[in-house]
Design a protein around this motif. Structure first.
Motif, PDB file in Angstrom:
ATOM      1  N   THR A 148       1.288  -1.292   0.129  1.00 26.87           N
ATOM      2  CA  THR A 148       0.316  -0.270   0.362  1.00 26.87           C
ATOM      3  C   THR A 148       1.192   1.139  -0.081  1.00 26.87           C
ATOM      4  OG1 THR A 148      -2.191  -1.080   1.305  1.00 26.87           O
ATOM      5  CG2 THR A 148      -1.862   1.028   1.729  1.00 26.87           C
ATOM      6  N   LEU A 149       0.624   2.442  -0.485  1.00 23.86           N
ATOM      7  CA  LEU A 149       1.440   3.777  -1.090  1.00 23.86           C
ATOM      8  C   LEU A 149       0.508   4.385   0.275  1.00 23.86           C
ATOM      9  CD1 LEU A 149       1.763   4.000  -4.725  1.00 23.86           C
ATOM     10  CD2 LEU A 149       3.561   2.432  -3.210  1.00 23.86           C
ATOM     11  N   VAL A 150       1.331   5.535   0.951  1.00 22.07           N
ATOM     12  CA  VAL A 150       0.579   6.887   1.674  1.00 22.07           C
ATOM     13  C   VAL A 150       0.685   7.785   1.047  1.00 22.07           C
ATOM     14  CG1 VAL A 150       0.675   8.228   3.727  1.00 22.07           C
ATOM     15  CG2 VAL A 150       0.732   5.001   3.328  1.00 22.07           C
ATOM     16  N   VAL A 151       0.217   9.050   0.540  1.00 22.96           N
ATOM     17  CA  VAL A 151       1.189   9.778  -0.579  1.00 22.96           C
ATOM     18  C   VAL A 151       0.086  11.231   0.823  1.00 22.96           C
ATOM     19  CG1 VAL A 151      -0.461  11.242  -2.578  1.00 22.96           C
ATOM     20  CG2 VAL A 151      -0.793   8.750  -2.224  1.00 22.96           C
ATOM     21  N   THR A 152       1.427  11.987   1.213  1.00 21.13           N
ATOM     22  CA  THR A 152       1.182  12.822   1.959  1.00 21.13           C
ATOM     23  C   THR A 152       2.232  14.001   1.365  1.00 21.13           C
ATOM     24  OG1 THR A 152       1.392  12.933   4.459  1.00 21.13           O
ATOM     25  CG2 THR A 152       3.283  11.740   3.374  1.00 21.13           C
ATOM     26  N   GLY A 153       1.987  14.576   1.976  1.00 21.99           N
ATOM     27  CA  GLY A 153       3.110  16.336   2.044  1.00 21.99           C
ATOM     28  C   GLY A 153       4.572  15.783   2.417  1.00 21.99           C
ATOM     29  N   ALA A 163       6.235   4.947  10.567  1.00 23.47           N
ATOM     30  CA  ALA A 163       5.114   3.640  11.470  1.00 23.47           C
ATOM     31  C   ALA A 163       4.446   3.648   9.910  1.00 23.47           C
ATOM     32  CB  ALA A 163       3.782   4.881  12.109  1.00 23.47           C
ATOM     33  N   ALA A 164       4.477   4.535   8.868  1.00 22.72           N
ATOM     34  CA  ALA A 164       4.144   3.376   7.788  1.00 22.72           C
ATOM     35  C   ALA A 164       5.226   2.491   7.362  1.00 22.72           C
ATOM     36  CB  ALA A 164       3.657   4.559   6.983  1.00 22.72           C
ATOM     37  N   ARG A 165       6.076   3.382   6.980  1.00 21.48           N
ATOM     38  CA  ARG A 165       7.168   2.423   6.897  1.00 21.48           C
ATOM     39  C   ARG A 165       7.812   1.040   7.488  1.00 21.48           C
ATOM     40  NH1 ARG A 165      10.217   7.980   6.318  1.00 21.48           N
ATOM     41  NH2 ARG A 165      10.325   8.244   3.436  1.00 21.48           N
ATOM     42  N   ALA A 166       7.297   1.456   8.606  1.00 24.68           N
ATOM     43  CA  ALA A 166       7.680  -0.257   9.298  1.00 24.68           C
ATOM     44  C   ALA A 166       6.645  -0.865   8.665  1.00 24.68           C
ATOM     45  CB  ALA A 166       7.647   0.276  10.507  1.00 24.68           C
TER      46      ALA A 166
END
Length: 270
Positions: A148-153, A163-166
């Motif tokens: 899953t990808l997280v799109v952010t600033g 936490a997302a990378r972990a």
């Protein structure tokens, strides 16, 4: 399911060739639906952003906070086909929380076509979130076929990025500060090879795409149901547009009173 637009002109009720799925009224196959909803060929280098939404007759984009009460089996077939055609499914964090999002599932019916097109086995989910207020222990992040990808600033909270990378999520920056630039979402994903883009909302994210002028296509299911109440529209927020943006109708299908419409904001060269 029957086709209302383009209108039938032949003696057999078709528009120049036999309709997908056989005579009018027969259930269309998944292959028929995939052909009807194919992405433009060739694909634009900057990607093609398609939205899939549902609305009641009186304009509600959900009922009780969820879209399912406005849906039907034919709508869910199209929902599944649109996901199977996409490289990436773009969704807002609020919709992930309210709809209980899970990873896209592998569909054997589309495996060969996806492999031939150079696509991953399933579409990636890309969650758009400035603050990264997400539960990274959910299956959306831990039970994926593709990450899953997280799109952010770029100024997103460092501890939330960690936490997302972990959790195994990929990070896509689409904003220089603490917010996400909707125009950059499409181009940043396309630069990673995700050019067949599908957004399922929610209304706030879709509103930002509309305001930014980057939405190429809207697939809108019109449900023959009335809800009243105070449910919002399918797109809201942002600064709005100065002049209402006009889209071109591409096709309209019908089954059991539900209308499955498709509109584009620029020519879909197919």
């Amino acid at each position: 399911m029957r086709r209302l637009l383009p209108p039938p002109t032949g003696d057999d009720g078709t528009h120049g060739s036999p309709p997908p799925g056989g005579p009018v009224g027969e259930r269309w196959s998944l292959a028929d639906l995939a052909a009807a909803y194919a992405y433009p060929d060739p694909l634009p280098a900057e990607g093609w952003l398609r939205a899939n939404m549902v609305t009641s007759l009186d304009g509600a984009g959900h009922h009780g906070g969820r879209s399912q009460p406005l849906s039907c089996p034919a709508d869910m077939r199209i929902f599944g086909v649109l996901r199977a055609l996409a490289d990436v499914i773009v969704v807002g964090a609020g919709t992930v929380r309210s709809e209980g999002y899970r990873p896209a599932r592998r569909r054997e019916e589309f495996a060969a076509a996806r492999a031939a097109a150079g696509q991953e086995p399933v579409a990636a989910i890309a969650v758009v979130s400035a603050g990264l207020d997400l539960d990274f222990s959910l299956p959306l992040f831990t039970e994926t076929v593709v990450p899953t990808l997280v799109v952010t600033g770029e100024a997103a909270p460092p501890e939330r990025l960690a936490a997302a990378r972990a959790a195994g999520a990929g990070i896509v920056f689409a904003g220089d500060g603490s917010t996400v630039d909707p125009a950059r979402v499409r181009t940043e994903l396309a630069a990673l090879g995700y050019r067949r883009q599908l957004t399922e909302g929610g209304p706030g994210l879709l509103g930002r795409f509309v305001t930014a002028g980057v939405l190429d296509e809207l697939c809108l299911t019109v449900s023959p149901r009335l809800t009243a109440g105070d449910a919002g529209r399918i797109a809201r927020g942002g600064d709005g547009v100065e002049v209402p943006r006009e889209l071109e109708p591409v096709s309209i299908l019908e089954e059991d009173g539900f209308l499955f419409t498709r509109y584009t904001s620029r020519p879909a060269n197919r």
